[in-house]
Design an enzyme around this catalytic site. Sequence first.
Site, PDB file in Angstrom:
ATOM      1  N   VAL A  86      -7.808  -5.871 -37.258  1.00 48.04           N
ATOM      2  CA  VAL A  86      -7.584  -7.106 -36.505  1.00 48.04           C
ATOM      3  C   VAL A  86      -6.813  -8.095 -37.374  1.00 48.04           C
ATOM      4  CG1 VAL A  86      -8.653  -9.026 -35.279  1.00 48.04           C
ATOM      5  CG2 VAL A  86      -9.697  -6.747 -35.188  1.00 48.04           C
ATOM      6  N   LYS A  87      -5.651  -8.486 -36.875  1.00 44.57           N
ATOM      7  CA  LYS A  87      -4.749  -9.369 -37.616  1.00 44.57           C
ATOM      8  C   LYS A  87      -4.974 -10.814 -37.165  1.00 44.57           C
ATOM      9  CE  LYS A  87       0.143  -9.200 -39.016  1.00 44.57           C
ATOM     10  NZ  LYS A  87       1.445  -8.594 -38.645  1.00 44.57           N
TER      11      LYS A  87
END
Length: 217
Positions: A86-87
């Site tokens: 997850v960025k």
Amino acid sequence: MKFFIDTANLDQIKEAQDLGVLDGVTTNPSLMAKEGITGKENILNHYKAICEIVDGDVSAEVIATDFDGMIQEGEALAALHPQIVVKLPMIKDGVKAAKYFSDKGIKTNVTLVFSAGQALLAAKAGATYVSPFLGRLDDISTDGLNLIAEIRQIYDNYNFETQILSASVRHTMHVIDCAKLGSDVMTGPLSSILGLLNHPLTDIGLAKFLADYKKGN
């Protein structure tokens, strides 16, 4: 040093994977749009398609800028595939979200980092990766490589496990310089990886070997 490719182009990802040196992929909404991938469902399916090509981590960026929105989007992204990272943006709620996901055992990549202080906060929050954008710093006449060196020193001082993912890599010398500074990962275009293959003496030497072989046959 791990090699990630920064693109949403499946053909380029396949080419890098076939070369045998690819460790992962980073992408973002801009890169998705460049490939004509728009709409939530299409974007999610494209992330899954990328995961089917590569063996390593694939960073998928949230769009929300508030904590609750990031958590909702991030959990949905993480559920797509075990390789998804997850960025999150380097803002207050992004740091909070990094801590939340870290406690849940979900990998994160804190992006848009431009200072050692930001990188320190991301590591304290338990981020898996931190993405300093060295190319964008170079664009404004600031030494992006110096930032990589500062983060490396700080992380080594305190044995942080967060990996330095040097982003906004523009060319082959950026790759070499990041490797010399001890960056854990670099992400850039396919050209920055393929450029490492090139040297005129290799071409000259191979041409001579082939020419000598033909003379004897």
